[in-house]
Design a protein around this motif. Sequence first.
Motif, mmCIF file in Angstrom:
data_model
loop_
_atom_site.group_PDB
_atom_site.id
_atom_site.type_symbol
_atom_site.label_atom_id
_atom_site.label_comp_id
_atom_site.label_asym_id
_atom_site.label_seq_id
_atom_site.Cartn_x
_atom_site.Cartn_y
_atom_site.Cartn_z
ATOM 1 N N SER A 132 0.848 -1.194 0.000
ATOM 2 C CA SER A 132 0.000 0.000 0.000
ATOM 3 C C SER A 132 0.886 1.247 0.000
ATOM 4 C CB SER A 132 -0.896 0.007 1.234
ATOM 5 O OG SER A 132 -0.128 0.165 2.414
ATOM 6 N N ASP A 133 0.309 2.376 -0.398
ATOM 7 C CA ASP A 133 1.047 3.631 -0.366
ATOM 8 C C ASP A 133 1.478 3.980 1.053
ATOM 9 O OD1 ASP A 133 0.998 3.970 -3.043
ATOM 10 O OD2 ASP A 133 -0.308 5.734 -3.064
ATOM 11 N N ALA A 134 0.666 3.566 2.031
ATOM 12 C CA ALA A 134 1.004 3.843 3.432
ATOM 13 C C ALA A 134 2.273 3.094 3.835
ATOM 14 C CB ALA A 134 -0.156 3.448 4.339
ATOM 15 N N GLU A 135 2.395 1.827 3.402
ATOM 16 C CA GLU A 135 3.591 1.044 3.713
ATOM 17 C C GLU A 135 4.814 1.646 3.031
ATOM 18 O OE1 GLU A 135 2.591 -3.584 4.098
ATOM 19 O OE2 GLU A 135 1.659 -2.690 2.319
ATOM 20 N N LEU A 136 4.644 2.037 1.774
ATOM 21 C CA LEU A 136 5.762 2.615 1.036
ATOM 22 C C LEU A 136 6.183 3.961 1.625
ATOM 23 C CD1 LEU A 136 4.604 1.826 -2.623
ATOM 24 C CD2 LEU A 136 6.305 0.593 -1.265
ATOM 25 N N LYS A 137 5.192 4.762 2.022
ATOM 26 C CA LYS A 137 5.490 6.082 2.600
ATOM 27 C C LYS A 137 6.210 5.947 3.937
ATOM 28 C CE LYS A 137 5.068 10.611 2.493
ATOM 29 N NZ LYS A 137 5.629 10.977 3.798
ATOM 30 N N LYS A 138 5.820 4.950 4.726
ATOM 31 C CA LYS A 138 6.481 4.724 6.010
ATOM 32 C C LYS A 138 7.960 4.405 5.790
ATOM 33 C CE LYS A 138 6.354 1.777 10.122
ATOM 34 N NZ LYS A 138 5.672 0.637 10.805
ATOM 35 N N GLN A 139 8.239 3.551 4.817
ATOM 36 C CA GLN A 139 9.629 3.203 4.514
ATOM 37 C C GLN A 139 10.371 4.417 3.964
ATOM 38 O OE1 GLN A 139 10.800 0.025 5.178
ATOM 39 N NE2 GLN A 139 12.830 0.871 4.772
ATOM 40 N N TYR A 140 9.687 5.197 3.132
ATOM 41 C CA TYR A 140 10.290 6.403 2.562
ATOM 42 C C TYR A 140 10.701 7.374 3.666
ATOM 43 C CZ TYR A 140 10.517 11.005 0.344
ATOM 44 O OH TYR A 140 10.905 12.256 -0.045
ATOM 45 N N ASP A 141 9.835 7.583 4.642
ATOM 46 C CA ASP A 141 10.130 8.515 5.722
ATOM 47 C C ASP A 141 11.370 8.079 6.507
ATOM 48 O OD1 ASP A 141 7.986 10.089 5.020
ATOM 49 O OD2 ASP A 141 6.613 9.192 6.482
ATOM 50 N N GLN A 142 11.490 6.767 6.721
ATOM 51 C CA GLN A 142 12.666 6.265 7.436
ATOM 52 C C GLN A 142 13.940 6.484 6.626
ATOM 53 O OE1 GLN A 142 11.827 2.143 8.288
ATOM 54 N NE2 GLN A 142 10.169 2.602 9.714
ATOM 55 N N LEU A 143 13.860 6.204 5.339
ATOM 56 C CA LEU A 143 15.031 6.392 4.478
ATOM 57 C C LEU A 143 15.381 7.866 4.315
ATOM 58 C CD1 LEU A 143 14.131 3.782 1.727
ATOM 59 C CD2 LEU A 143 16.001 3.608 3.375
ATOM 60 N N ALA A 144 14.350 8.704 4.222
ATOM 61 C CA ALA A 144 14.584 10.136 4.058
ATOM 62 C C ALA A 144 15.298 10.716 5.272
ATOM 63 C CB ALA A 144 13.262 10.852 3.827
ATOM 64 N N ALA A 145 14.917 10.234 6.460
ATOM 65 C CA ALA A 145 15.564 10.719 7.678
ATOM 66 C C ALA A 145 17.039 10.332 7.697
ATOM 67 C CB ALA A 145 14.851 10.155 8.906
ATOM 68 N N GLN A 146 17.343 9.142 7.182
ATOM 69 C CA GLN A 146 18.730 8.689 7.145
ATOM 70 C C GLN A 146 19.521 9.422 6.058
ATOM 71 O OE1 GLN A 146 18.508 4.458 6.521
ATOM 72 N NE2 GLN A 146 17.242 4.119 8.328
ATOM 73 N N ALA A 147 18.840 9.726 4.950
ATOM 74 C CA ALA A 147 19.540 10.318 3.805
ATOM 75 C C ALA A 147 19.804 11.806 3.985
ATOM 76 C CB ALA A 147 18.731 10.094 2.531
ATOM 77 N N SER A 148 18.994 12.460 4.799
ATOM 78 C CA SER A 148 19.160 13.896 4.981
ATOM 79 C C SER A 148 20.447 14.165 5.761
ATOM 80 C CB SER A 148 17.950 14.463 5.736
ATOM 81 O OG SER A 148 18.082 15.842 5.903
ATOM 82 N N GLN A 149 21.377 14.880 5.167
ATOM 83 C CA GLN A 149 22.643 15.169 5.822
ATOM 84 C C GLN A 149 23.205 16.495 5.309
ATOM 85 O OE1 GLN A 149 25.655 12.264 4.703
ATOM 86 N NE2 GLN A 149 24.488 11.731 2.878
ATOM 87 N N ARG A 150 24.237 16.963 5.978
ATOM 88 C CA ARG A 150 24.826 18.252 5.619
ATOM 89 C C ARG A 150 25.978 18.044 4.649
ATOM 90 N NH1 ARG A 150 23.954 23.083 7.161
ATOM 91 N NH2 ARG A 150 22.524 22.336 8.769
ATOM 92 N N GLU A 151 26.050 18.925 3.665
ATOM 93 C CA GLU A 151 27.152 18.920 2.720
ATOM 94 C C GLU A 151 27.972 20.195 2.907
ATOM 95 O OE1 GLU A 151 25.911 16.355 -1.173
ATOM 96 O OE2 GLU A 151 25.260 18.441 -1.131
ATOM 97 N N TYR A 152 29.244 20.094 2.568
ATOM 98 C CA TYR A 152 30.161 21.205 2.744
ATOM 99 C C TYR A 152 30.828 21.541 1.410
ATOM 100 C CZ TYR A 152 29.664 19.697 7.587
ATOM 101 O OH TYR A 152 29.151 19.336 8.805
ATOM 102 N N LYS A 153 31.052 22.827 1.189
ATOM 103 C CA LYS A 153 31.825 23.283 0.042
ATOM 104 C C LYS A 153 33.063 23.967 0.592
ATOM 105 C CE LYS A 153 31.550 25.945 -4.241
ATOM 106 N NZ LYS A 153 30.748 26.912 -5.048
ATOM 107 N N ALA A 154 34.229 23.428 0.250
ATOM 108 C CA ALA A 154 35.460 23.935 0.862
ATOM 109 C C ALA A 154 36.608 23.933 -0.135
ATOM 110 C CB ALA A 154 35.826 23.074 2.073
ATOM 111 N N SER A 155 37.641 24.672 0.236
ATOM 112 C CA SER A 155 38.903 24.668 -0.497
ATOM 113 C C SER A 155 40.004 24.332 0.492
ATOM 114 C CB SER A 155 39.180 26.041 -1.117
ATOM 115 O OG SER A 155 38.184 26.381 -2.056
#
Length: 302
Positions: A132-155
């Motif tokens: 169901s979309d509910a099952e897929l959305k639940k998994q998506y939310d878990q993955l999204a929380a793990q995937a969200s991270q900070r990126e840096y631009k540096a020299s």
Amino acid sequence: MTIRLARPSLALLLGLGLLAGCQVQTDNAKTSSASTASSASASPTVATVNGEVITQADLEAYRKMRAGQMPNVNLSNKALVEELVDMRLLEQAAVKEGMADKPQVKAQVEQSRANILIQALLRDKFGSQKYSDAELKKQYDQLAAQASQREYKASHILLKTEAEAKKVIEQLNKGANFAELAKKDSIAPSAPKGGELGWFTAQTMVAPFSQAVEKLKKGEYTKTPVHTRFGWHVILLQDTRKTNPPPFDQVKSRIRAMLTQQAIQKYVQDLRDKAKIKIDTPAPAANTTGTTPPAVSTASGK
């Protein structure tokens, strides 16, 4: 957002195609008259090659396989049957020449048979798996929380010694241009670009470098040299941003595939738990003579 599957080898089994239209045979490639008669009665005959029947079912399976291999090529029934006839003639010639009695060929035929049976089993058990979309959305939310991270631009400016790095920092403290110093003094591949590294996450850099970057504020550079196995760094943080996962609708099909893969993995683990498994030391491969073979291991269940 990257979705990683637990066992790529199992995922690959889902995508195994039917092998090039050749009929898999388990009795040293000898076709009995009884099996031929049974095949003929089950499906209409489209050709007979030296007494061996090619059926409509064979033709449809071959058509499907060819369509998967060459989706833009539309062959007529006659052309497909002619190909099957040629293949059957070659198969018969191979049997006559004793190819079916060669140990390596026997092993390949058995492996092909196993692959097709495994594919059929997984397709039967998991091919119509529904979520169901509910099952897929639940998994998506878990993955999204793990995937969200900070990126840096540096020299950075990379130098051989700590003393050289300290000298660069002194020049920066007096107002020197970071990019110009990088082009002049850095020994890193990024020197021609003024030391720019582009966007990256902390996990992609060696620990001392990442830890130093994480402590900087936008526009700041390290006031003391940062030592890594590459040398001594002076780092300038140009910007930061938080990565956002792709929209749910964009990755829904990948999440569905991942959940199906997890179900397959559980099924395989259940089979392992119920099985009695003993793994012996394999003989060294021909091109690894002289290497130490793996130790004998046994397993029961897990």
